[in-house]
Design a protein around this motif. Structure first.
Motif, PDB file in Angstrom:
ATOM      1  N   ASN A  21       0.340  -9.319   0.127  1.00  0.00           N
ATOM      2  CA  ASN A  21      -0.996  -9.904  -0.092  1.00  0.00           C
ATOM      3  C   ASN A  21      -1.242 -10.132  -1.591  1.00  0.00           C
ATOM      4  OD1 ASN A  21      -1.533  -7.375  -1.148  1.00  0.00           O
ATOM      5  ND2 ASN A  21      -2.444  -6.627   0.761  1.00  0.00           N
ATOM      6  N   GLU A  22      -2.425 -10.651  -1.870  1.00  0.00           N
ATOM      7  CA  GLU A  22      -2.812 -11.011  -3.234  1.00  0.00           C
ATOM      8  C   GLU A  22      -2.714  -9.831  -4.192  1.00  0.00           C
ATOM      9  OE1 GLU A  22      -6.391 -13.380  -2.660  1.00  0.00           O
ATOM     10  OE2 GLU A  22      -6.756 -13.261  -4.835  1.00  0.00           O
ATOM     11  N   LYS A  23      -3.221  -8.718  -3.744  1.00  0.00           N
ATOM     12  CA  LYS A  23      -3.227  -7.516  -4.574  1.00  0.00           C
ATOM     13  C   LYS A  23      -1.792  -7.142  -4.965  1.00  0.00           C
ATOM     14  CE  LYS A  23      -4.745  -2.715  -4.471  1.00  0.00           C
ATOM     15  NZ  LYS A  23      -5.129  -1.604  -3.588  1.00  0.00           N
TER      16      LYS A  23
ATOM     17  N   TRP B 219       5.927  -8.478  -1.706  1.00  0.00           N
ATOM     18  CA  TRP B 219       4.535  -8.073  -1.504  1.00  0.00           C
ATOM     19  C   TRP B 219       4.025  -8.738  -0.238  1.00  0.00           C
ATOM     20  CZ3 TRP B 219       6.551 -11.165  -5.267  1.00  0.00           C
ATOM     21  CH2 TRP B 219       6.290 -12.525  -5.124  1.00  0.00           C
TER      22      TRP B 219
ATOM     23  N   SER C 226       0.825  -1.206   0.000  1.00  0.00           N
ATOM     24  CA  SER C 226       0.000   0.000   0.000  1.00  0.00           C
ATOM     25  C   SER C 226       0.860   1.256   0.000  1.00  0.00           C
ATOM     26  CB  SER C 226      -0.896   0.003   1.246  1.00  0.00           C
ATOM     27  OG  SER C 226      -1.246   1.328   1.587  1.00  0.00           O
TER      28      SER C 226
ATOM     29  N   GLN D 227       0.071  -6.982  -8.714  1.00  0.00           N
ATOM     30  CA  GLN D 227       0.825  -5.824  -9.191  1.00  0.00           C
ATOM     31  C   GLN D 227       2.242  -6.239  -9.581  1.00  0.00           C
ATOM     32  OE1 GLN D 227       0.382  -3.262  -5.785  1.00  0.00           O
ATOM     33  NE2 GLN D 227      -1.254  -2.052  -6.750  1.00  0.00           N
TER      34      GLN D 227
END
Lengths: 311, 311
Positions: free
Chosen positions: A84-86, A82, A53, A90
């Motif tokens: 998480n999934e999001k 990263w 984020s 990306q």
């Protein structure tokens, strides 16, 4: 001394963990310049950016631009991170290597502050991620156990507790048919000492003799390089570190939480102990000087300020 | 690990070696305040001042005032330093403990720059000093071998060369009937690494099994605490260090020459390894914070900035 590895694999964390802890907006071109200097020094693997984020880590908002602008060498692995999934989706848009990261924390309080998850939620998330990696053709990857030696909230973490959390992560990988490529014991907040390093490395090795143990050490309390030496003497041959000692952790519960052990100091220690890294130390020191110029304040590393010794 | 000492004797160098490397005039009262804080933390021996030319070390011009103003505890040794006869006579005017210092340098170039003497002149001076000590009722004292592991001018110093210079100093003490109380191997410019520490400590021990080996380590290139750990594992039980990592050396041929290993970090390492020091680490960390306030700039130590770990 007899267990010293012949060669150590260095994973450079400066461009990711280092820049991430800097408040100001560092130009993308500067970040690329540092990554390219690190690659030119012979560092075999560089953690280049994280897909998280932008609120939590504003410095990483240009992760895709870094990927796009970077001139990549064939002999260097340019990785990313990263949570998480999001973030993983990306990361897939980038040119970076995507290591199948499975992570958790030995300290539940740290997990709650850093990842905002309960231990059960963390395991569920990691299981989903691990399946996602396989669905996308990504095989084995490293397991990261944060705060493996302790955290500022809970104090020392018992070996049994660290092993419990590690075993949950290892099980996720094994059950998926993709056993971990390495098990990283992360001293996220500088709680380790040589005794704790030996104790936990031994426990992990005894439990999983087939997996590689790796160390991710922070120098928060000045014992980082002694902890690295303890690891080397046990034959640990994979280390995360950060050029110039850049870095820190915003969730360490400590404003002065220091960065990773300085890459160039670990490389010098390896050289002096007869361990190969494949890195040109003089060039790496130049990269540390460059890093300090980019962040615009003094970095904690000492060797890059003193310069190489003549022999 | 089996050779770890049960107890380590810490000699605090901050008030002497640390303040000495500071340019500005630090008030005598501030120096006294730090010495008293260090004593209150349980440090058993403190190097409080040096009696040297005020031109070379202007910060030490108030050595006698420090001695006069200090409230001394019975359980602490308040020592001082000098380099020649004149300095010794001045030191005699003080209330400080006068250790019978016999010193030399493994690097002849460093000796020339630091002491402005040839190796032969150094031996002659030390012989005269040693006789002078005895004439004044002072018995055995430590031998200090500077640049024992190398120097910036000559690079690595061969063990044979270091042993040659050490044996000249030991001979001066033995011929005088006052064998050395310890043999200090000084890494004056941060040339050491764990391998060199082991090699030279072994050589000294083999040659003089009856004498105590001590280490005086600088953290110029980030390996200081790893070198200390190598020493501890060989059973070395006497270390010079400096609160907050204060210090440096004006003649190290390097502007960035860093200070001694930070006392509080060595004490934490000892605590974690089960070695007694008799020091209250929390109070020592307070003294490091005080030292940083007195010098008015950031000191290199990390632990005193991060604070103690909860367990």
């Amino acid at each position: 001394m007899s267990d010293l590895p012949a060669r150590v694999h260095i994973v450079e964390e400066g461009p990711r963990e280092g820049f991430q802890s800097e408040p100001a907006g560092i130009p993308t071109a500067e970040k690329i310049k540092l990554i390219e200097a690190l690659a030119a020094s012979g560092v075999p693997e560089i953690d280049c950016a994280s897909f998280v984020s932008p609120k939590a880590a504003p410095q990483m908002a240009d992760a895709l631009d870094i990927s796009a602008g970077l001139t990549m060498r064939d002999d260097v692995l340019y990785s990313c991170m990263w949570l998480n999934e999001k973030g993983f989706f990306q990361a897939q848009q980038s040119r970076f290597n995507l290591p199948a990261l499975t992570s958790g924390s030995a300290s539940d309080t740290f997990l709650s502050k850093n990842n905002r998850r309960t231990p059960e939620e963390q395991v569920d998330t990691q299981r989903l991620l691990r399946k996602l990696y396989s669905d996308n053709g990504i095989g084995s990857g490293p397991v990261y156990l944060f705060t493996a030696f302790g955290c500022n909230y809970e104090g020392e973490i018992a070996v049994e507790k660290a092993m419990l959390r590690a075993s949950e992560l290892v099980a996720i990988c094994e059950e998926n048919g993709t056993p971990p490529s390495s098990i990283y014991l992360c001293d996220t907040v500088g709680a380790a000492d040589p005794v704790r390093v030996r104790r936990l490395v031994d426990a992990v090795r005894t439990r999983w003799p087939e997996y590689q143990v790796a160390l991710h050490l922070h120098d928060t309390r000045g014992l980082g390089i002694a902890n690295a030496m303890a690891g080397l003497e046990l034959g640990v041959s994979r280390f995360d570190c950060s050029v110039g000692g850049m870095g820190g952790c915003p969730f360490a519960g400590n404003k002065a939480a220091a960065g990773n052990i300085a890459t160039e100091e670990l490389v010098m220690l390896c050289e002096r102990m007869g361990i190969e890294t494949g890195i040109d130390l003089a060039k790496l020191i130049d990269a540390a000087v460059l890093a300090e110029g980019i962040v615009g304040h003094s970095l904690p590393g000492k060797l890059f300020k003193s310069g190489l010794f003549n022999s």
